[in-house]
Design a protein around this motif. Sequence first.
Motif, mmCIF file in Angstrom:
data_model
loop_
_atom_site.group_PDB
_atom_site.id
_atom_site.type_symbol
_atom_site.label_atom_id
_atom_site.label_comp_id
_atom_site.label_asym_id
_atom_site.label_seq_id
_atom_site.Cartn_x
_atom_site.Cartn_y
_atom_site.Cartn_z
ATOM 1 N N ASP A 154 0.850 -1.190 0.000
ATOM 2 C CA ASP A 154 0.000 0.000 0.000
ATOM 3 C C ASP A 154 0.889 1.245 0.000
ATOM 4 O O ASP A 154 0.754 2.111 -0.850
ATOM 5 N N THR A 155 1.837 1.307 0.956
ATOM 6 C CA THR A 155 2.763 2.444 1.036
ATOM 7 C C THR A 155 4.194 1.937 1.047
ATOM 8 O O THR A 155 4.582 1.154 1.911
ATOM 9 N N LEU A 156 4.963 2.395 0.075
ATOM 10 C CA LEU A 156 6.385 2.050 -0.046
ATOM 11 C C LEU A 156 7.192 3.325 0.147
ATOM 12 O O LEU A 156 6.962 4.327 -0.546
ATOM 13 N N VAL A 157 8.139 3.287 1.080
ATOM 14 C CA VAL A 157 8.949 4.461 1.411
ATOM 15 C C VAL A 157 10.386 4.246 0.957
ATOM 16 O O VAL A 157 10.994 3.205 1.250
ATOM 17 N N ILE A 158 10.936 5.228 0.263
ATOM 18 C CA ILE A 158 12.333 5.221 -0.160
ATOM 19 C C ILE A 158 13.058 6.329 0.589
ATOM 20 O O ILE A 158 12.740 7.512 0.418
ATOM 21 N N ILE A 159 14.010 5.954 1.422
ATOM 22 C CA ILE A 159 14.809 6.950 2.151
ATOM 23 C C ILE A 159 16.159 7.066 1.451
ATOM 24 O O ILE A 159 16.960 6.133 1.440
ATOM 25 N N GLY A 160 16.392 8.218 0.820
ATOM 26 C CA GLY A 160 17.598 8.450 0.041
ATOM 27 C C GLY A 160 17.358 8.218 -1.445
ATOM 28 O O GLY A 160 17.832 7.220 -1.992
ATOM 29 N N PRO A 161 16.625 9.109 -2.106
ATOM 30 C CA PRO A 161 16.292 8.911 -3.522
ATOM 31 C C PRO A 161 17.426 9.328 -4.462
ATOM 32 O O PRO A 161 17.297 10.260 -5.260
ATOM 33 N N GLY A 162 18.563 8.616 -4.340
ATOM 34 C CA GLY A 162 19.664 8.824 -5.278
ATOM 35 C C GLY A 162 19.473 7.950 -6.500
ATOM 36 O O GLY A 162 18.345 7.701 -6.930
ATOM 37 N N LEU A 163 20.571 7.462 -7.063
ATOM 38 C CA LEU A 163 20.485 6.643 -8.278
ATOM 39 C C LEU A 163 19.566 5.441 -8.072
ATOM 40 O O LEU A 163 18.624 5.226 -8.840
ATOM 41 N N ILE A 164 19.834 4.624 -7.030
ATOM 42 C CA ILE A 164 19.036 3.427 -6.804
ATOM 43 C C ILE A 164 17.637 3.797 -6.328
ATOM 44 O O ILE A 164 16.630 3.310 -6.859
ATOM 45 N N GLY A 165 17.557 4.656 -5.326
ATOM 46 C CA GLY A 165 16.259 5.019 -4.764
ATOM 47 C C GLY A 165 15.335 5.670 -5.767
ATOM 48 O O GLY A 165 14.142 5.343 -5.838
ATOM 49 N N SER A 166 15.860 6.586 -6.576
ATOM 50 C CA SER A 166 14.997 7.265 -7.557
ATOM 51 C C SER A 166 14.609 6.326 -8.695
ATOM 52 O O SER A 166 13.549 6.490 -9.303
ATOM 53 N N SER A 167 15.451 5.323 -8.978
ATOM 54 C CA SER A 167 15.087 4.332 -9.993
ATOM 55 C C SER A 167 13.943 3.455 -9.504
ATOM 56 O O SER A 167 13.039 3.099 -10.270
ATOM 57 N N ILE A 168 13.969 3.084 -8.209
ATOM 58 C CA ILE A 168 12.851 2.333 -7.632
ATOM 59 C C ILE A 168 11.571 3.157 -7.720
ATOM 60 O O ILE A 168 10.507 2.653 -8.103
ATOM 61 N N LEU A 169 11.669 4.431 -7.372
ATOM 62 C CA LEU A 169 10.499 5.303 -7.424
ATOM 63 C C LEU A 169 9.958 5.427 -8.844
ATOM 64 O O LEU A 169 8.738 5.356 -9.068
ATOM 65 N N ARG A 170 10.845 5.611 -9.804
ATOM 66 C CA ARG A 170 10.402 5.739 -11.190
ATOM 67 C C ARG A 170 9.685 4.472 -11.659
ATOM 68 O O ARG A 170 8.653 4.536 -12.336
ATOM 69 N N ARG A 171 10.237 3.315 -11.324
ATOM 70 C CA ARG A 171 9.592 2.058 -11.697
ATOM 71 C C ARG A 171 8.228 1.952 -11.021
ATOM 72 O O ARG A 171 7.239 1.507 -11.625
ATOM 73 N N GLY A 172 8.174 2.377 -9.765
ATOM 74 C CA GLY A 172 6.913 2.337 -9.037
ATOM 75 C C GLY A 172 5.869 3.263 -9.612
ATOM 76 O O GLY A 172 4.671 2.934 -9.627
ATOM 77 N N MET A 173 6.288 4.415 -10.105
ATOM 78 C CA MET A 173 5.346 5.334 -10.741
ATOM 79 C C MET A 173 4.841 4.771 -12.061
ATOM 80 O O MET A 173 3.674 4.978 -12.431
ATOM 81 N N ASP A 174 5.711 4.045 -12.761
ATOM 82 C CA ASP A 174 5.320 3.446 -14.042
ATOM 83 C C ASP A 174 4.424 2.224 -13.862
ATOM 84 O O ASP A 174 3.607 1.914 -14.729
ATOM 85 N N ASP A 175 4.614 1.506 -12.745
ATOM 86 C CA ASP A 175 3.891 0.260 -12.513
ATOM 87 C C ASP A 175 3.213 0.327 -11.148
ATOM 88 O O ASP A 175 3.824 0.017 -10.125
ATOM 89 N N ARG A 176 1.962 0.708 -11.141
ATOM 90 C CA ARG A 176 1.244 0.903 -9.885
ATOM 91 C C ARG A 176 0.848 -0.412 -9.216
ATOM 92 O O ARG A 176 0.227 -0.404 -8.150
ATOM 93 N N ARG A 177 1.212 -1.541 -9.806
ATOM 94 C CA ARG A 177 1.051 -2.809 -9.097
ATOM 95 C C ARG A 177 2.049 -2.911 -7.941
ATOM 96 O O ARG A 177 1.882 -3.730 -7.054
ATOM 97 N N ILE A 178 3.082 -2.089 -7.978
ATOM 98 C CA ILE A 178 4.127 -2.154 -6.947
ATOM 99 C C ILE A 178 3.653 -1.517 -5.645
ATOM 100 O O ILE A 178 3.787 -2.111 -4.571
#
Length: 300
Positions: free
Chosen positions: A10-34
Amino acid sequence: MTDQTVPLFDTLVIIGPGLIGSSILRRGMDDRRIARRLVACDISPEVRARVAELGIADVVETDPATAARDADCVIICVPVGAIAMVAAQVMPVMKKGAILSEVGSVKVTVMEAMQPLLARYPDIAFVPAHPMAGTEFSGPDAGFATLFEDRWCLLTPPEHTPEPAITRITALWKMMGARVRCMSVDHHDRVCAIVSHLPHLLAFTICGTADDLADETRSEVLDFAASGFRDFTRIAASDPTMWRDIFLNNREALLDMLDRFIADAQEMGNAIRTGNEDVIVSRIQRGRAIRRSLIENRQA
């Protein structure tokens, strides 16, 4: 979790949205099943502002504890030396049954630092992960949604970690496009010492050697750099703080691999000095074979 009518989290938190963190976020925005709700958190006002500008999170928070309070999963994406410190901020407020993960490329020292916290908060499942992907760039602008495609993500869950938590983190990384494997922290650190940490050490060192040359020769190095040297400079452009922490936290395994490399390099040097063509050709052929294996394994 197999029912994808409901997001994995339901809620996924990324602490430190650098290269890895922001890539996770981008994938999550593209795929709302995440995740239904994506939260980014960083201590830097500039990073928070840029994440908001990029629109790669639903919510941007300043305080890790505030960000983690309602989370189903928190992933810590900060330098290795700061992981336990951040975990100490978020674990007291995380809800029972939530999952804590991190993406550091060293595991033994992280696990040692986490032991007191895991004992204190047994209702939080800890599933460390290491996505074997990256570039020389850092910060929220460096990420991209396909960073983890066909790359390995290594999981090192402690003994007695609830199986459902491991299953969900495995599902998360597969949805990121990665291939997933579990292993012990000791084995992880030895593997990463040779495939990642030693190559970076060599890249930083050879660039330093080139920079120490006389001025005229150094300018020619920069002017006429061939592809081999350019490859080293790409690796050497990596984030200094992150790699300082990696080297110091994986000291024993890295120094062991460095000793082995020095012995092999001396053997190759002796072969060149004495004209031993068999040793020279054998080393080159082994290198070519490893490269072919990487290509066949879709890691090149």
